[in-house]
Enzyme design. Structure first.
Site, PDB file in Angstrom:
ATOM      1  N   ASP A 141       0.924  -1.206  -0.225  1.00 12.81           N
ATOM      2  CA  ASP A 141       0.076  -0.349   0.097  1.00 12.81           C
ATOM      3  C   ASP A 141       1.113   1.187  -0.214  1.00 12.81           C
ATOM      4  O   ASP A 141       1.392   1.378   1.005  1.00 12.81           O
ATOM      5  CB  ASP A 141      -0.966  -0.367   1.419  1.00 12.81           C
ATOM      6  CG  ASP A 141      -2.124   1.158   1.300  1.00 12.81           C
ATOM      7  OD1 ASP A 141      -2.627   1.694   0.365  1.00 12.81           O
ATOM      8  OD2 ASP A 141      -2.528   0.891   1.932  1.00 12.81           O
ATOM      9  N   HIS A 166     -10.299  -1.252  -6.347  1.00  6.70           N
ATOM     10  CA  HIS A 166      -9.129  -0.235  -5.805  1.00  6.70           C
ATOM     11  C   HIS A 166      -8.845   0.940  -6.708  1.00  6.70           C
ATOM     12  O   HIS A 166      -8.540   1.569  -6.486  1.00  6.70           O
ATOM     13  CB  HIS A 166      -9.238  -0.852  -4.225  1.00  6.70           C
ATOM     14  CG  HIS A 166      -8.867   1.009  -3.567  1.00  6.70           C
ATOM     15  ND1 HIS A 166     -10.382   1.273  -2.833  1.00  6.70           N
ATOM     16  CD2 HIS A 166      -7.445   1.054  -2.926  1.00  6.70           C
ATOM     17  CE1 HIS A 166      -9.507   2.269  -2.276  1.00  6.70           C
ATOM     18  NE2 HIS A 166      -8.146   1.950  -2.533  1.00  6.70           N
TER      19      HIS A 166
HETATM   20  C1  LIG Z   1     -10.594   8.755  -1.414  1.00  5.60           C
HETATM   21  C2  LIG Z   1      -8.912   8.184  -1.028  1.00  5.60           C
HETATM   22  C3  LIG Z   1      -8.555   6.898  -0.721  1.00  5.60           C
HETATM   23  C4  LIG Z   1      -9.002   5.706   0.786  1.00  5.60           C
HETATM   24  C5  LIG Z   1     -10.198   6.310   1.786  1.00  5.60           C
HETATM   25  C6  LIG Z   1      -8.666   4.514   0.647  1.00  5.60           C
HETATM   26  C7  LIG Z   1      -8.316   3.454   1.323  1.00  5.60           C
HETATM   27  C8  LIG Z   1      -8.021   2.355   1.213  1.00  5.60           C
HETATM   28  N1  LIG Z   1      -5.941   1.665  -0.367  1.00  5.60           N
HETATM   29  C9  LIG Z   1      -6.308   0.533   0.863  1.00  5.60           C
HETATM   30  C10 LIG Z   1      -5.048   0.011   0.529  1.00  5.60           C
HETATM   31  C11 LIG Z   1      -5.181   0.367  -1.828  1.00  5.60           C
HETATM   32  N2  LIG Z   1      -5.086   1.802  -1.573  1.00  5.60           N
HETATM   33  C12 LIG Z   1      -4.631   1.472  -3.149  1.00  5.60           C
HETATM   34  C13 LIG Z   1      -4.329   2.601  -3.939  1.00  5.60           C
HETATM   35  C14 LIG Z   1      -5.078   3.980  -4.082  1.00  5.60           C
HETATM   36  N3  LIG Z   1      -5.879   4.921  -2.388  1.00  5.60           N
HETATM   37  C15 LIG Z   1      -6.064   5.872  -3.068  1.00  5.60           C
HETATM   38  C16 LIG Z   1      -7.102   6.531  -2.130  1.00  5.60           C
HETATM   39  C17 LIG Z   1      -8.397   5.982  -1.393  1.00  5.60           C
HETATM   40  N4  LIG Z   1      -7.877   5.022  -0.440  1.00  5.60           N
HETATM   41  C18 LIG Z   1      -5.775   6.002  -4.359  1.00  5.60           C
HETATM   42  C19 LIG Z   1      -5.531   7.839  -4.374  1.00  5.60           C
HETATM   43  C20 LIG Z   1      -4.191   4.804  -4.487  1.00  5.60           C
HETATM   44  C21 LIG Z   1      -3.615   5.506  -5.637  1.00  5.60           C
HETATM   45  C22 LIG Z   1      -4.277   5.077  -7.070  1.00  5.60           C
HETATM   46  C23 LIG Z   1      -3.131   5.669  -8.111  1.00  5.60           C
HETATM   47  O1  LIG Z   1      -2.930   6.437  -8.435  1.00  5.60           O
HETATM   48  O2  LIG Z   1      -3.107   4.517  -8.667  1.00  5.60           O
HETATM   49  C24 LIG Z   1      -3.631   0.505  -3.833  1.00  5.60           C
HETATM   50  C25 LIG Z   1      -2.587   0.225  -4.282  1.00  5.60           C
HETATM   51  C26 LIG Z   1      -1.648   0.362  -4.008  1.00  5.60           C
HETATM   52  C27 LIG Z   1      -0.508   1.812  -3.597  1.00  5.60           C
HETATM   53  O3  LIG Z   1      -0.706   2.568  -5.362  1.00  5.60           O
HETATM   54  O4  LIG Z   1      -0.997   2.217  -3.133  1.00  5.60           O
HETATM   55  C28 LIG Z   1      -4.003  -0.059  -2.055  1.00  5.60           C
HETATM   56  C29 LIG Z   1      -3.267  -1.657  -1.834  1.00  5.60           C
HETATM   57  C30 LIG Z   1      -7.088   0.141   1.590  1.00  5.60           C
HETATM   58  C31 LIG Z   1      -6.786  -0.910   3.219  1.00  5.60           C
HETATM   59  C32 LIG Z   1      -7.826   1.325   2.343  1.00  5.60           C
HETATM   60  C33 LIG Z   1      -8.701   1.226   3.454  1.00  5.60           C
HETATM   61  C34 LIG Z   1      -8.261   1.088   4.550  1.00  5.60           C
HETATM   62 FE   LIG Z   2      -6.600   3.137  -1.732  1.00  7.80          FE
END
Ligand SMILES: C=CC1=C(C)c2cc3[nH]c(cc4nc(cc5[nH]c(cc1n2)c(C)c5CCC(=O)O)C(CCC(=O)O)=C4C)c(C)c3C=C
Ligand SMILES: [Fe+2]
Length: 472
Positions: free
Chosen positions: A286, A380
């Site tokens: 993440d 996601h």
């Molecule tokens: C509103 C914004 C977001 C929330 C709330 C959110 C919660 C959340 N996310 C994960 C796990 C992962 N998120 C990943 C990517 C990712 N998530 C957000 C936004 C929120 N996440 C963004 C902007 C992105 C990147 C998108 C991009 O530019 O490609 C990923 C994939 C790996 C990574 O890029 O980090 C994971 C895994 C959890 C577990 C969670 C709530 C508990």
């Molecule tokens: Fe996320």
């Protein structure tokens, strides 16, 4: 000098640069470094022994070497020089013989400057331990008391981040962090919406602090949401983080009271054999696609520009804080393949399901032999991409949390999601709205608390955070 091992990859952090450069030059006093949004990085180790037990911080940290590249929040430094080192002697449990005088680990010497263009704790690599606290001003306290509190807090934060004791006039340090170096301690201060009415500063309240809209995943506990003031503490050592927490909490006495506190953690530096993006409690890598300080639009996305409004927020950022409970009992029922399709990335290495490695750009249109999209439409990692959200982007810098078992016997665990942006309406809000409309991950999450805070730019030496707001 021992070679410093590479660091974990943190938010906004590319990799550690290990070319030590002497920073003892008095022409570069701490706090005046304005290094731009470069990668602030440090590693789990440092280049030499830190100050030993009882060594005065002034002596122990007077000679330093720059270990990482310059960061937007100041420099990440590792102390090198005098002192007997801490944790010396026989190595306990590591299997390695501990040579007399050789530190077992040197992560304690890593240091971030408090003073600078931006506050620390935004582009600083993610630390292993974190505390988030919201305070409400005490009855009768207003602008004058708030200004005095921010001045006290800023002075203490600067001292603690330099590895010095917290001792204030008439006070005694608790000794909790005695023997430890700064351990990449950062302290970050923010103002909530309610602060401005309490202090008669309504006219200075940024529009960007308008309350966040409601979302369908919200199950918000008001008592654990928002607050007049917000403090984020991060450190690589739990005692150093606690020490800072206690000192700041005691200094608030009479002026502000704790509204809520949350405690979090990340992987310990050095736990992996090579630098890696951290994992969350669902087991996913993440943080991969976080904006990088090396990208040209990084500063525009994360920080309020110098000519931005209101003027007191120049160089600042907005923090959205969400306590997101993970429904782990449900999540862990899924097969590995099902879990991967929820995110759209492989669990093993974080690579997109369309192929490649962790850093390969996903091919969103690519299909498998069955004609199905390899990265599902509700994955996601697809839904959250800036190119699927009109360019909306944010810097995610979370801590995991685990607060035991709830009344239903389920783990009270998840993510203290913290994201940083120049404007929440062009960062968190549109992306969360999109997630609300059909994110495969959402059914395994519950948003239990929420906060939005204006985090001003960093304080110059001799000044305190928020001075322009409170005295302007
Ligand atoms: C509103 C914004 C977001 C929330 C709330 C959110 C919660 C959340 N996310 C994960 C796990 C992962 N998120 C990943 C990517 C990712 N998530 C957000 C936004 C929120 N996440 C963004 C902007 C992105 C990147 C998108 C991009 O530019 O490609 C990923 C994939 C790996 C990574 O890029 O980090 C994971 C895994 C959890 C577990 C969670 C709530 C508990
Ligand atoms: Fe996320």
């Amino acid at each position: 000098m021992a070679q410093k091992p590479p660091t974990e990859r943190g938010a906004g952090d590319a990799a550690v640069q290990k070319g030590p450069r002497d920073r003892s030059d008095p022409g570069h006093p701490a706090g005046t470094a304005d290094t731009g949004p470069g990668a602030a990085d440090s590693g789990p180790g440092a280049a030499g022994p830190g100050p030993g037990p009882g060594t005065s911080a002034a002596a122990g940290f007077s000679r330093r070497r720059l270990l990482g590249t310059a960061g937007a929040t100041g420099l990440v430094l590792g102390a090198a020089g005098a002192g007997t080192g801490y944790a010396v002697g026989e190595a306990g449990g590591s299997g390695e013989p501990g040579a007399e005088g050789r530190p077992l680990s040197t992560l304690g010497t890593d240091m971030v400057m408090f003073h600078g263009k931006h506050q620390p704790g935004i582009t600083t690599p993610m630390q292993a331990h974190g505390h988030l606290l919201a305070f409400d001003l005490a009855p009768g306290a207003g602008r004058k008391e708030a200004a005095a509190l921010l001045r006290r807090w800023s002075g203490t934060a600067a001292r603690l981040m330099a590895g010095e004791p917290a001792a204030t006039a008439g006070g005694r340090d608790t000794d909790v962090a005695r023997d430890a170096g700064p351990s990449l301690l950062t302290v970050t201060f923010g103002f909530g919406h309610s602060f401005f009415a309490r202090t008669g500063l309504e006219r200075s309240r940024p529009d960007a602090l308008d309350p966040l809209p409601g979302f369908s995943a919200d199950r918000l506990d008001k008592g654990r949401s928002n607050g007049d003031l917000w403090v984020q503490i991060g450190a690589q050592d739990a005692l150093v983080a606690f020490h800072a927490l206690r000192a700041l909490q005691k200094e608030a006495a009479g002026a502000a009271r704790v509204r809520w506190q949350m405690n979090g953690f990340n992987r310990s530096p050095g736990a992996t054999a090579r630098p890696m993006t951290t994992r969350n409690l669902m087991g996913q890598i993440d943080g991969t696609n976080n904006p990088k300080p090396s990208e040209k639009d990084f500063a525009r996305r994360v920080f309020v520009p110098e000519d931005g409004a209101p003027a007191w927020m120049a160089g600042g950022s907005y923090a959205v804080v969400r306590r997101i409970r993970m429904l782990l009992d449900d999540w862990e029922q899924l097969s590995g393949g099902e879990q991967e399709r929820v995110i759209g990335r492989r669990k093993s290495d974080g690579a997109p399901l369309s192929g490649g490695t962790e850093t390969t750009d996903p091919r969103l249109e690519k299909t498998g032999p069955d004609g199905e999209l390899l990265v599902p439409l509700d994955a996601h990692a697809r839904i959250t991409r800036p190119d699927q959200n009109g360019g909306a982007a944010m810097l995610r810098r979370p801590f995991s949390f685990h607060d035991g078992i709830d009344a239903d016997g389920e783990p009270d665990a998840g993510l203290l999601f913290i994201c940083w942006q120049a404007d929440p309406l062009r960062g968190f809000v549109p992306v969360q709205r999109k997630l609300d409309r059909g994110d495969a991950l959402s059914k395994f999450l519950r948003h239990e608390a929420s906060g939005l805070f204006a985090v001003p730019g960093g304080a110059a030496k001799g000044e305190y955070v928020g001075q322009q707001l409170l005295e302007g």
